[in-house]
Design a protein around this motif. Structure first.
Motif, PDB file in Angstrom:
ATOM      1  N   TYR A   1     -42.286 -58.585  76.516  1.00 32.79           N
ATOM      2  CA  TYR A   1     -42.781 -58.621  75.137  1.00 32.79           C
ATOM      3  C   TYR A   1     -44.081 -59.409  75.006  1.00 32.79           C
ATOM      4  O   TYR A   1     -44.810 -59.232  74.038  1.00 32.79           O
ATOM      5  CB  TYR A   1     -41.719 -59.175  74.183  1.00 32.79           C
TER       6      TYR A   1
ATOM      7  N   LEU B   1     -27.170 -61.274  79.752  1.00 33.90           N
ATOM      8  CA  LEU B   1     -27.086 -60.817  78.368  1.00 33.90           C
ATOM      9  C   LEU B   1     -28.468 -60.970  77.731  1.00 33.90           C
ATOM     10  O   LEU B   1     -29.026 -62.064  77.708  1.00 33.90           O
ATOM     11  CB  LEU B   1     -26.043 -61.643  77.609  1.00 33.90           C
TER      12      LEU B   1
ATOM     13  N   PRO C   1     -28.224 -55.152  77.480  1.00 34.70           N
ATOM     14  CA  PRO C   1     -29.180 -55.405  76.399  1.00 34.70           C
ATOM     15  C   PRO C   1     -28.474 -55.510  75.047  1.00 34.70           C
ATOM     16  O   PRO C   1     -27.271 -55.239  74.947  1.00 34.70           O
ATOM     17  CB  PRO C   1     -30.082 -54.166  76.434  1.00 34.70           C
ATOM     18  N   ASN C   2     -29.221 -55.905  74.011  1.00 36.51           N
ATOM     19  CA  ASN C   2     -28.705 -55.927  72.634  1.00 36.51           C
ATOM     20  C   ASN C   2     -27.503 -56.836  72.443  1.00 36.51           C
ATOM     21  O   ASN C   2     -26.628 -56.550  71.638  1.00 36.51           O
ATOM     22  CB  ASN C   2     -28.342 -54.502  72.173  1.00 36.51           C
ATOM     23  N   VAL C   3     -27.438 -57.928  73.194  1.00 38.05           N
ATOM     24  CA  VAL C   3     -26.379 -58.912  72.965  1.00 38.05           C
ATOM     25  C   VAL C   3     -27.046 -60.257  72.697  1.00 38.05           C
ATOM     26  O   VAL C   3     -27.812 -60.742  73.532  1.00 38.05           O
ATOM     27  CB  VAL C   3     -25.437 -59.042  74.183  1.00 38.05           C
ATOM     28  N   ILE C   4     -26.780 -60.815  71.540  1.00 36.48           N
ATOM     29  CA  ILE C   4     -27.407 -62.087  71.171  1.00 36.48           C
ATOM     30  C   ILE C   4     -26.396 -63.196  71.347  1.00 36.48           C
ATOM     31  O   ILE C   4     -25.448 -63.315  70.563  1.00 36.48           O
ATOM     32  CB  ILE C   4     -27.898 -62.039  69.715  1.00 36.48           C
TER      33      ILE C   4
ATOM     34  N   MET D   1     -43.068 -53.002  71.723  1.00 39.29           N
ATOM     35  CA  MET D   1     -42.870 -51.843  70.857  1.00 39.29           C
ATOM     36  C   MET D   1     -43.918 -50.757  71.101  1.00 39.29           C
ATOM     37  O   MET D   1     -43.838 -49.678  70.525  1.00 39.29           O
ATOM     38  CB  MET D   1     -42.889 -52.258  69.385  1.00 39.29           C
TER      39      MET D   1
ATOM     40  N   ALA E   1     -31.073 -60.286  74.430  1.00 37.53           N
ATOM     41  CA  ALA E   1     -31.051 -60.062  72.979  1.00 37.53           C
ATOM     42  C   ALA E   1     -31.861 -58.834  72.568  1.00 37.53           C
ATOM     43  O   ALA E   1     -31.500 -58.122  71.640  1.00 37.53           O
ATOM     44  CB  ALA E   1     -31.583 -61.292  72.245  1.00 37.53           C
ATOM     45  N   LEU E   2     -32.963 -58.568  73.264  1.00 37.41           N
ATOM     46  CA  LEU E   2     -33.802 -57.427  72.896  1.00 37.41           C
ATOM     47  C   LEU E   2     -33.264 -56.146  73.540  1.00 37.41           C
ATOM     48  O   LEU E   2     -32.323 -56.185  74.324  1.00 37.41           O
ATOM     49  CB  LEU E   2     -35.253 -57.669  73.321  1.00 37.41           C
ATOM     50  N   HIS E   3     -33.906 -55.022  73.216  1.00 36.20           N
ATOM     51  CA  HIS E   3     -33.411 -53.758  73.758  1.00 36.20           C
ATOM     52  C   HIS E   3     -33.927 -53.510  75.170  1.00 36.20           C
ATOM     53  O   HIS E   3     -33.496 -52.588  75.835  1.00 36.20           O
ATOM     54  CB  HIS E   3     -33.779 -52.594  72.835  1.00 36.20           C
TER      55      HIS E   3
ATOM     56  N   LYS F   1     -24.732 -65.317  68.542  1.00 33.10           N
ATOM     57  CA  LYS F   1     -24.429 -64.457  67.388  1.00 33.10           C
ATOM     58  C   LYS F   1     -23.371 -63.417  67.752  1.00 33.10           C
ATOM     59  O   LYS F   1     -22.298 -63.389  67.178  1.00 33.10           O
ATOM     60  CB  LYS F   1     -25.691 -63.741  66.893  1.00 33.10           C
ATOM     61  N   SER F   2     -23.701 -62.530  68.722  1.00 27.86           N
ATOM     62  CA  SER F   2     -22.726 -61.502  69.119  1.00 27.86           C
ATOM     63  C   SER F   2     -21.540 -62.159  69.820  1.00 27.86           C
ATOM     64  O   SER F   2     -20.403 -61.692  69.721  1.00 27.86           O
ATOM     65  CB  SER F   2     -23.359 -60.488  70.081  1.00 27.86           C
ATOM     66  N   ILE F   3     -21.833 -63.226  70.554  1.00 30.53           N
ATOM     67  CA  ILE F   3     -20.800 -63.940  71.302  1.00 30.53           C
ATOM     68  C   ILE F   3     -21.309 -65.360  71.529  1.00 30.53           C
ATOM     69  O   ILE F   3     -22.523 -65.566  71.595  1.00 30.53           O
ATOM     70  CB  ILE F   3     -20.504 -63.212  72.647  1.00 30.53           C
TER      71      ILE F   3
ATOM     72  N   LEU G   1     -30.631 -70.789  67.849  1.00 34.55           N
ATOM     73  CA  LEU G   1     -29.409 -69.972  67.891  1.00 34.55           C
ATOM     74  C   LEU G   1     -28.345 -70.547  68.822  1.00 34.55           C
ATOM     75  O   LEU G   1     -27.172 -70.597  68.476  1.00 34.55           O
ATOM     76  CB  LEU G   1     -29.730 -68.528  68.312  1.00 34.55           C
TER      77      LEU G   1
ATOM     78  N   THR H   1     -45.734 -58.835  70.609  1.00 30.21           N
ATOM     79  CA  THR H   1     -44.479 -58.080  70.708  1.00 30.21           C
ATOM     80  C   THR H   1     -44.672 -56.657  70.196  1.00 30.21           C
ATOM     81  O   THR H   1     -44.190 -55.692  70.795  1.00 30.21           O
ATOM     82  CB  THR H   1     -43.357 -58.785  69.924  1.00 30.21           C
TER      83      THR H   1
END
Lengths: 461, 295
Positions: free
Chosen positions: A179, A167, A208-211, A265, A169-171, A214-216, A397, A260
């Motif tokens: 990064y 899992l 990706p995109n799971v924190i 980016m 957190a970033l894309h 927070k998300s779980i 977190l 980053t």
């Protein structure tokens, strides 16, 4: 050929590379690699292996390289390492495998890092993948973070038949490899992404995109989501600042933010939307590898770049090679110097840094001589950008959202370093989240040890 | 990819979108935010959550077109997708951690400035669903920019509207409505203000004068949203805080708004340059004051 000396490695010329993001070091070709490999005396009691955090069978792979058996060499390396093309580039070999090489006593050690890099690059260019295990054992492991710790843990567990999900957190996967470390040291599309594809080819799934936190939460992963174990490799955390006046001015960045923007980016490239400040005169505060990365990035974007570090050259925490490259490229080192204030113009932008000269006094708790300010030595450096590279403090977190996870005074996750076990059943951790900011290879070592720890834990459960 | 299920223009340059994002919808709470990326080259845009549906796995966002990324986003329609959508980020509103019985004893006021009505809405709705009443003032420049009036009416005890130009509701800024209410003897124990920074700054001055404890929601520049970059740092009560992990809600009477507003301008020129490229393509040749000419 002089057996006491390394076969030299070709590099992009300093003046040219200071204006582009292409990789600095070209690496060995097959002939150079075989020649360098022939310098190895294949010690029976190979000290280099004990110097390698992930215990690659170094004399074995070098023996294959010498004979031109590059595929066999790759198989030996990939038994132990999930990311050889990365490690060959960013490991501090001088203090690990090469630091203890017998050849190094009376000359230069074998260029083990460059040979590892050659083998990994050769395998990639020839479409060779690590061996996949199709025998599943029916057990599920979740991994938090797709950086070096998580990837190496995932790679080993997948080879042993576990169903592994990372899992992120970033894309984009890769953690600090993606990064943090710049393109000119570690090409993203050329090296990092293919290495991640290799880990995925072992059957590892990356979401990706799971924190996590927070998300779980970790409790949910072990509960309703049905994972048998969780490995936390969430990396370093919040950037530190000095607490001096002017630090919140526009134009003051953490190295994390600056890198980053540039690396993850792709800010500064024509096609992308993320902005980045194009500094004319940049001051980077700090002396670690991250400071060198930030400085060399600012330089490549056109800035006159100064590194300000409060101790002397001998204490610079960055790898010798990075300091050497930075100097060659024209970065100005202001050693024994410490910022006391960031000077700000009427619009809230940085216009300079007031610094004070330092001298080394008595040794402190770390054994290094403590820098003390020289009274009356203050001076100003003009700058429109200041990048703070002072390290990080652990991210809250996961500790904040996980019941029963013991945290140290320094707010790192407490683990048994041999197995990665934490105070919470079924939860393992390693890398910067457990140790505080360290290196890619130490995170990989922790990931591998935790994979073993998880395997033992689940086998006996 | 994260599919857009609904796209609706709420007002000039202001859009509402419902997006399929089960990982966010399962866990989000009022006060939290998300980060989205329109496409592979897009920047990471932080947006406060306006509503969510756990069963459907959807999250509602409201955004204003202010830069190149939001300009790209508004062009997308139902059926299209955004590349990334991650969250929930930040801490939930403190209100939801307080015992409901305690909340019921308090007289709570929300003040929304412009697009700030979107993040105010889920908080008022949450309180309403838990049997806690709250009053709401929505202020905007002009009538057309008053958002979510009907939705808010359904969940607020009293809803007051104000417009700077007097085209609708009470004439003047939202803070003036509060002053009028206070003059009539209405006493509030807690106030939440969400809107543009300048509006939050001045409205906080009003609540400070009236002695009402006040919370604001900050939406500064950020990259990762997980604490890693420190770009979102701001000074609260003399201490440096990261909006993404320590916030986004802070004590409105302690936030250094002047500094936060300066930091908001950090990339204005960069962003302006990109925006002009997008609007005018290769035909733009300087003279705008943003781009420094044709370079």
């Amino acid at each position: 050929m002089d057996v006491l000396k390394k076969v030299p490695v070709r590099e992009q010329e300093a003046k040219v590379r200071a204006t582009n993001f292409e990789e600095v070091c070209y690496g060995y070709n097959a002939e150079e690699a075989m020649e360098e490999a022939s310098r190895c005396i294949k010690c029976k009691n190979a000290r280099c292996m004990t110097g390698c955090p992930v215990s690659i069978r170094i004399p074995d792979f070098i023996g294959h390289v010498e004979k031109g058996e590059f595929k066999e060499a790759y198989d030996v390396i990939s038994d132990a390492s999930s990311l050889p093309a990365v490690c060959g580039r960013v490991c501090p070999q001088e203090s690990q495998c090469e630091g203890v090489c017998i050849r190094g006593i009376k000359g230069e050690p074998i260029s083990i890092g460059k040979l590892e890099r050659f083998v990994a690059d050769w395998a990639r260019e020839n479409g060779i993948k690590p061996k996949k295990n199709d025998q599943k054992n029916g057990k599920k492991v979740a991994i938090v973070g797709s950086g070096p710790a998580g990837l190496s843990c995932a790679g080993d567990l997948a080879k042993w038949g576990y169903d592994v999900t990372i899992l992120e957190a970033l894309h984009k996967a890769g953690g600090v490899l993606t990064y943090g470390i710049p393109e000119f040291r570690l090409p993203k599309d050329g090296v990092v992404q293919p290495e991640i594809e290799n880990v995925k080819s072992l059957g590892v799934h990356i979401e990706p995109n799971v924190i996590v936190g927070k998300s779980i939460t970790i409790d949910e992963l072990l509960g309703e989501e049905g994972y048998d174990a969780v490995f936390v490799g969430s990396g370093a955390g919040l950037p530190m600042f000095m607490g001096i006046p002017g630090e919140s001015a526009n134009g003051v960045f953490s190295a994390n933010e600056y890198l980053t923007r540039s690396n993850l980016m792709k800010a500064g490239e024509e096609s992308t939307d993320t902005p980045i400040v194009h500094a004319k005169k940049a001051v980077i505060v700090g002396g670690g590898n991250v400071a060198m990365d930030a400085a060399r990035t600012a330089l490549r974007m056109g800035a006159e770049t100064h590194i300000v570090y409060r101790r002397s050259e001998a204490e610079l925490p960055a790898r010798v090679e990075e300091v050497h490259h930075a100097k060659e490229e024209g970065i100005i080192f202001q050693l024994l110097t410490n910022p006391v204030e960031i000077l700000v113009d009427d619009n809230g932008w940085v216009k300079g840094v007031r610094c004070i000269r330092m001298e080394l006094g008595e040794p402190d708790a770390s054994g290094r001589r403590r820098p003390v300010p020289v009274e009356g030595s203050e001076f100003e450096i003009e700058a429109d950008t200041v990048i703070m590279s002072l390290g990080t403090s652990p991210n809250p977190l996961i500790p904040d959202s996980t019941k029963g996870l013991e945290i140290s005074k320094r707010r790192c996750i407490v683990t048994d370093p041999e197995t990665g076990r934490t105070s919470k059943e079924g939860v393992f951790a390693g890398g910067d989240a457990a140790t505080g900011a360290a290196t890619v290879i130490l995170a990989m070592e922790a990931g591998r040890k935790a994979a073993k720890g998880i395997h033992e834990y689940l086998s006996n459960k | 990819m994260y599919q857009i299920l609904k796209s609706e223009k709420l007002a000039d340059r202001t859009w509402l979108m419902v997006i399929k994002a089960p990982w966010v919808a399962r866990a989000c709470q009022p006060g939290q935010f998300i980060i989205l990326r329109v496409d592979e080259d897009g920047e990471r845009i932080p947006l406060t959550i306006c509503d969510y549906d756990r069963a459907e796995g959807t999250v509602t966002i409201v955004f204003q077109t202010i830069g190149v990324s939001t300009a790209k986003l508004e062009k997308l329609q139902a059926g299209d997708s955004v590349a990334d959508f991650v969250g929930p980020l930040g801490k939930a509103s403190d209100l939801i951690d307080e015992p409901v019985e305690e909340l019921k004893k308090k007289k709570i006021l929300f003040i929304a400035g412009g697009v700030g009505a979107a993040p105010v809405y889920p908080q008022v709705k949450w309180l309403h669903e838990h049997g806690v009443g709250a009053d709401v003032i929505i202020g905007a420049r002009t009538k057309d920019l008053i958002l979510l009036e009907k939705e808010m009416e359904a969940v607020a005890d009293h809803l007051y509207i104000s417009t700077d130009d007097g085209s609708y509701g009470h004439p003047g800024v939202a803070g003036k409505v509060l002053e009028e209410l206070a003059a009539q003897g209405t006493k509030y124990d807690h106030c939440v203000i969400i809107g543009p920074m300048i509006m939050m700054k001045f409205t906080c001055m009003t609540t400070k004068k009236l002695g009402i404890p006040t919370v604001v929601s900050m939406n500064p520049i950020m990259v990762d949203g997980t604490g890693m970059c420190g770009g979102c740092r701001l000074t609260v009560g003399g201490e440096v805080k990261f909006a993404c992990v320590d916030g986004p809600e802070f004590d409105g009477h302690l936030v250094d708004f002047d500094q936060a507003m300066k930091r908001q301008q950090m990339y204005k020129t960069e962003e302006g340059r990109k925006m002009l490229e997008l609007q005018e393509g290769a035909t733009h040749h300087g003279g705008c004051g943003h781009c420094g000419g044709d370079h």
